[in-house]
Design a protein around this motif. Structure first.
Motif, PDB file in Angstrom:
ATOM      1  N   LYS A   2       0.835  -1.193   0.000  1.00 57.78           N
ATOM      2  CA  LYS A   2       0.000   0.000   0.000  1.00 57.78           C
ATOM      3  C   LYS A   2       0.876   1.251   0.000  1.00 57.78           C
ATOM      4  CE  LYS A   2      -4.498  -1.296   1.763  1.00 57.78           C
ATOM      5  NZ  LYS A   2      -5.611  -0.867   2.626  1.00 57.78           N
ATOM      6  N   ILE A   3       0.475   2.232  -0.807  1.00 50.35           N
ATOM      7  CA  ILE A   3       1.222   3.478  -0.947  1.00 50.35           C
ATOM      8  C   ILE A   3       0.350   4.631  -0.478  1.00 50.35           C
ATOM      9  CG2 ILE A   3       2.334   5.046  -2.576  1.00 50.35           C
ATOM     10  CD1 ILE A   3       3.846   2.425  -2.258  1.00 50.35           C
ATOM     11  N   ASP A   4       0.924   5.509   0.340  1.00 50.74           N
ATOM     12  CA  ASP A   4       0.213   6.714   0.756  1.00 50.74           C
ATOM     13  C   ASP A   4       0.272   7.712  -0.397  1.00 50.74           C
ATOM     14  OD1 ASP A   4      -0.825   9.000   1.884  1.00 50.74           O
ATOM     15  OD2 ASP A   4       0.162   8.699   3.820  1.00 50.74           O
ATOM     16  N   VAL A   5      -0.735   7.679  -1.220  1.00 49.02           N
ATOM     17  CA  VAL A   5      -0.734   8.469  -2.456  1.00 49.02           C
ATOM     18  C   VAL A   5      -0.620   9.961  -2.174  1.00 49.02           C
ATOM     19  CG1 VAL A   5      -2.074   9.029  -4.517  1.00 49.02           C
ATOM     20  CG2 VAL A   5      -2.008   6.674  -3.679  1.00 49.02           C
ATOM     21  N   ASP A   6      -1.242  10.409  -1.097  1.00 48.71           N
ATOM     22  CA  ASP A   6      -1.261  11.847  -0.806  1.00 48.71           C
ATOM     23  C   ASP A   6       0.121  12.388  -0.447  1.00 48.71           C
ATOM     24  OD1 ASP A   6      -3.994  11.971  -1.237  1.00 48.71           O
ATOM     25  OD2 ASP A   6      -4.472  11.534   0.856  1.00 48.71           O
ATOM     26  N   LYS A   7       1.024  11.518  -0.011  1.00 52.61           N
ATOM     27  CA  LYS A   7       2.358  11.967   0.406  1.00 52.61           C
ATOM     28  C   LYS A   7       3.416  11.805  -0.688  1.00 52.61           C
ATOM     29  CE  LYS A   7       1.710  11.335   5.379  1.00 52.61           C
ATOM     30  NZ  LYS A   7       2.208  10.667   6.607  1.00 52.61           N
ATOM     31  N   LEU A   8       3.034  11.242  -1.817  1.00 52.54           N
ATOM     32  CA  LEU A   8       3.990  11.066  -2.902  1.00 52.54           C
ATOM     33  C   LEU A   8       4.462  12.411  -3.443  1.00 52.54           C
ATOM     34  CD1 LEU A   8       2.431   8.179  -5.033  1.00 52.54           C
ATOM     35  CD2 LEU A   8       4.603   8.100  -3.796  1.00 52.54           C
ATOM     36  N   ARG A   9       5.743  12.470  -3.811  1.00 47.09           N
ATOM     37  CA  ARG A   9       6.292  13.652  -4.462  1.00 47.09           C
ATOM     38  C   ARG A   9       6.807  13.255  -5.839  1.00 47.09           C
ATOM     39  NH1 ARG A   9      10.857  16.368  -1.546  1.00 47.09           N
ATOM     40  NH2 ARG A   9      10.040  18.373  -2.191  1.00 47.09           N
ATOM     41  N   PHE A  10       6.577  14.144  -6.793  1.00 44.53           N
ATOM     42  CA  PHE A  10       7.011  13.894  -8.165  1.00 44.53           C
ATOM     43  C   PHE A  10       7.894  15.051  -8.627  1.00 44.53           C
ATOM     44  CE2 PHE A  10       3.234  11.350  -7.706  1.00 44.53           C
ATOM     45  CZ  PHE A  10       3.550  10.171  -8.358  1.00 44.53           C
ATOM     46  N   GLY A  11       9.063  14.693  -9.156  1.00 42.83           N
ATOM     47  CA  GLY A  11       9.994  15.713  -9.591  1.00 42.83           C
ATOM     48  C   GLY A  11      10.448  15.533 -11.022  1.00 42.83           C
ATOM     49  N   LEU A  12      11.151  16.543 -11.482  1.00 45.37           N
ATOM     50  CA  LEU A  12      11.822  16.517 -12.781  1.00 45.37           C
ATOM     51  C   LEU A  12      13.305  16.717 -12.548  1.00 45.37           C
ATOM     52  CD1 LEU A  12       9.747  18.799 -15.166  1.00 45.37           C
ATOM     53  CD2 LEU A  12      10.193  16.370 -15.517  1.00 45.37           C
ATOM     54  N   ASP A  13      14.114  15.983 -13.275  1.00 36.87           N
ATOM     55  CA  ASP A  13      15.567  16.171 -13.231  1.00 36.87           C
ATOM     56  C   ASP A  13      16.068  16.474 -14.636  1.00 36.87           C
ATOM     57  OD1 ASP A  13      15.153  15.230 -10.692  1.00 36.87           O
ATOM     58  OD2 ASP A  13      16.649  13.646 -10.783  1.00 36.87           O
ATOM     59  N   LEU A 311       8.098   3.557  -2.778  1.00 36.60           N
ATOM     60  CA  LEU A 311       8.753   4.861  -2.895  1.00 36.60           C
ATOM     61  C   LEU A 311       7.911   5.996  -2.323  1.00 36.60           C
ATOM     62  CD1 LEU A 311      10.125   4.626  -6.556  1.00 36.60           C
ATOM     63  CD2 LEU A 311      11.330   4.094  -4.424  1.00 36.60           C
ATOM     64  N   ASP A 312       8.621   7.058  -1.945  1.00 39.19           N
ATOM     65  CA  ASP A 312       7.995   8.308  -1.538  1.00 39.19           C
ATOM     66  C   ASP A 312       8.102   9.370  -2.630  1.00 39.19           C
ATOM     67  OD1 ASP A 312       7.605   7.524   1.361  1.00 39.19           O
ATOM     68  OD2 ASP A 312       9.788   7.365   1.205  1.00 39.19           O
ATOM     69  N   ARG A 313       9.009   9.137  -3.590  1.00 42.17           N
ATOM     70  CA  ARG A 313       9.279  10.156  -4.605  1.00 42.17           C
ATOM     71  C   ARG A 313       9.733   9.493  -5.896  1.00 42.17           C
ATOM     72  NH1 ARG A 313      13.789  15.022  -3.833  1.00 42.17           N
ATOM     73  NH2 ARG A 313      14.176  15.433  -6.051  1.00 42.17           N
ATOM     74  N   PHE A 314       9.296  10.063  -7.001  1.00 38.87           N
ATOM     75  CA  PHE A 314       9.773   9.617  -8.317  1.00 38.87           C
ATOM     76  C   PHE A 314      10.143  10.854  -9.122  1.00 38.87           C
ATOM     77  CE2 PHE A 314       9.645   8.534 -12.746  1.00 38.87           C
ATOM     78  CZ  PHE A 314      10.176   7.255 -12.797  1.00 38.87           C
ATOM     79  N   ASP A 315      11.374  10.866  -9.641  1.00 39.86           N
ATOM     80  CA  ASP A 315      11.843  11.955 -10.500  1.00 39.86           C
ATOM     81  C   ASP A 315      12.075  11.433 -11.906  1.00 39.86           C
ATOM     82  OD1 ASP A 315      11.876  13.510  -8.237  1.00 39.86           O
ATOM     83  OD2 ASP A 315      13.943  14.190  -8.473  1.00 39.86           O
ATOM     84  N   LEU A 316      11.533  12.140 -12.876  1.00 37.13           N
ATOM     85  CA  LEU A 316      11.732  11.796 -14.279  1.00 37.13           C
ATOM     86  C   LEU A 316      12.848  12.658 -14.845  1.00 37.13           C
ATOM     87  CD1 LEU A 316      10.184   9.987 -16.488  1.00 37.13           C
ATOM     88  CD2 LEU A 316       9.372  12.201 -17.345  1.00 37.13           C
TER      89      LEU A 316
END
Length: 354
Positions: A2-13, A311-316
Motif C-alpha cells: 500500500k502506498i500513501d498516495v497523498d504523500k507522494l512527491r514527483f519531480g523533474l531532473d 517509494l515516496d518520490r519519483f523523479d523523471l
C-alpha cells in the motif's frame, strides 16, 4: 504494497543537456540552453510539480556546471516548486561554500532549497578543481561529515586530511526555520546506502539501467541500517530517464532511440561500455530504466516501480541527449498534467483492492 498516495512527491531532473532547435534541428548555444532550462523550470512550477533537480557536469554536451546559479534564477521566478541539485559533486566542492550557496537559495526561495549529494559518476571536476582521483572515497567521506556539521550545528570545529581546519566557525547566511533537506544519490554501492542511513538523510536511487526491482535490497539495507544507527528513515526516491507522448508509444520510442542511445553511447566511450543494441534498448523501455512511451504506458510503469519499491518520490529525467525543445516541453506537460494523476489513480485502485 500500500502506498500513501497523498504523500507522494514527483519531480523533474535535468542534467542540463543542450537542446536542439525545433526549426533547424541544430544544437542551441549554451546561452540559449540555460535560458531554456529556466523556462522549463518555470513551466514545471506552473504545472504543480513538486521538485526540479539540476545536475552538475563539466562536459561539452551539458550547459549546467553551476546548478546553484540556475537554481538562484529559478528561486526568484517560481513560487512553489522545490529547488534541488541532482547531484552536487561534493567530493570536488568546498562544503562551507556549498552551505553558503544553498543558504542563499533557501533565503531567496523562502525555504524551497534542497540538495542531493553525490561522489560523482562523472569525474571531470576532480582534476579541474585540483583533486586527485585516488582520494575519491576519502574526499566524500570527509566532506559529507563536515557538511552535516554545518547544517546541524551552530558553530563548527573540524579537522581532517583533505578538508580545511575550522575552529568555532559559523557560516552565513543561516538557514532559518528548518534544516536543509538532504538526500544522497546512490548508484548501487552498499557503502553509499549505509552512509545515507548513518546521517539520517533521504535516499535517492539513480536507476539508469536494469529493472528497478533489483534495488529493493538496497532499500531494505537502508531501513535496517537506520534502525541500527538509531537515525530516521528519510524519503526514498528514484530518478530515471523518460520521454512521454500523448498516445503514441512508437513516437516516444523513436525519440529515445535517437537521443537516449546517443547519450549513453557517448558516456560509454569514457567508461568502456559497449554500444547500446536494439535488444538492450528494448529491454530498458519494456522492463528497465527508461520510462518511454504514451501517457498510459509511462503511468503504468511508474506506478509499478513506486509500488514494488515502496517509494515516496519519483523523479523523471527529461531531455536526455538534448532532444527537440518541443519534445522536452511536451514531456514536462504530459508528466505533470496526465501521467502523475494517472499514476495516483492506479495506485489508489491498487490500495482499495488489497
Amino acid at each position: 504494497m500500500k502506498i500513501d498516495v497523498d504523500k507522494l512527491r514527483f519531480g523533474l531532473d535535468t542534467f542540463g543537456d543542450v537542446a536542439y532547435n525545433d526549426t533547424f534541428h541544430t544544437k542551441m548555444s549554451y546561452r540559449e540552453s540555460l535560458q531554456n532550462i529556466i523556462k522549463e523550470g518555470q513551466l514545471a512550477d506552473q504545472l504543480g510539480l513538486d521538485v526540479i533537480a539540476l545536475g552538475e557536469h563539466h562536459r561539452e554536451e551539458y550547459s549546467i556546471s553551476s546548478p546553484e546559479v540556475v537554481l538562484g534564477a529559478l528561486a526568484s521566478t517560481t513560487k512553489n516548486i522545490h529547488l534541488s541539485t541532482g547531484v552536487t559533486v561534493l567530493s570536488s566542492d568546498d562544503p562551507v561554500r556549498l552551505y553558503e550557496r544553498f543558504a542563499t537559495i533557501d533565503g531567496i526561495s523562502d525555504g524551497r532549497a534542497e540538495i542531493i549529494l553525490g561522489r560523482g559518476s562523472f569525474t571531470e571536476s576532480f582534476p579541474l578543481f585540483g583533486y586527485d582521483l585516488k582520494d575519491y572515497n576519502d574526499l566524500f567521506v570527509e566532506k559529507v561529515g563536515l557538511f552535516n556539521d554545518l547544517i546541524t550545528g551552530e558553530h563548527v570545529d573540524w579537522e581532517s586530511k583533505h578538508v580545511q581546519k575550522l575552529v568555532n566557525v559559523r557560516p552565513y547566511p543561516r538557514i532559518e526555520g528548518h534544516k536543509l533537506p538532504v538526500s544522497i544519490g546512490v548508484g548501487g554501492t552498499p557503502e553509499s546506502v549505509l552512509r545515507t542511513a548513518y546521517y539520517g538523510y533521504s535516499l535517492m536511487l539513480a536507476i539508469i539501467a536494469g529493472e528497478a526491482s533489483r534495488f529493493a535490497p538496497y532499500i531494505e539495507l537502508y531501513k535496517k541500517a537506520a534502525e541500527d544507527y538509531g537515525t530516521k528513515v528519510g524519503a526514498i526516491g528514484v530518478h530515471s530517464h523518460g520521454i512521454i507522448t500523448e498516445d503514441d508509444d512508437d513516437e516516444a520510442y523513436n525519440i529515445g532511440w535517437e537521443y537516449i542511445r546517443n547519450s549513453m553511447d557517448r558516456v560509454g566511450l569514457d567508461r568502456g561500455w559497449p554500444k547500446m543494441t536494439k535488444e538492450r534498448y528494448d529491454f530498458e523501455v519494456i522492463k528497465g530504466a527508461y520510462y518511454v512511451g504514451s501517457v498510459e504506458t509511462v503511468a503504468k510503469r511508474i506506478a509499478q516501480t513506486i509500488s514494488e519499491l515502496g517509494l515516496d518520490r519519483f523523479d523523471l529525467v527529461y531531455g536526455t541527449g538534448g532532444q527537440l525543445e518541443k519534445d522536452r516541453m511536451r514531456t514536462i506537460e504530459l508528466y505533470a498534467t496526465k501521467v502523475i494523476p494517472r499514476v495516483k489513480e492506479i495506485l489508489q485502485e491498487a490500495n482499495e483492492n488489497e
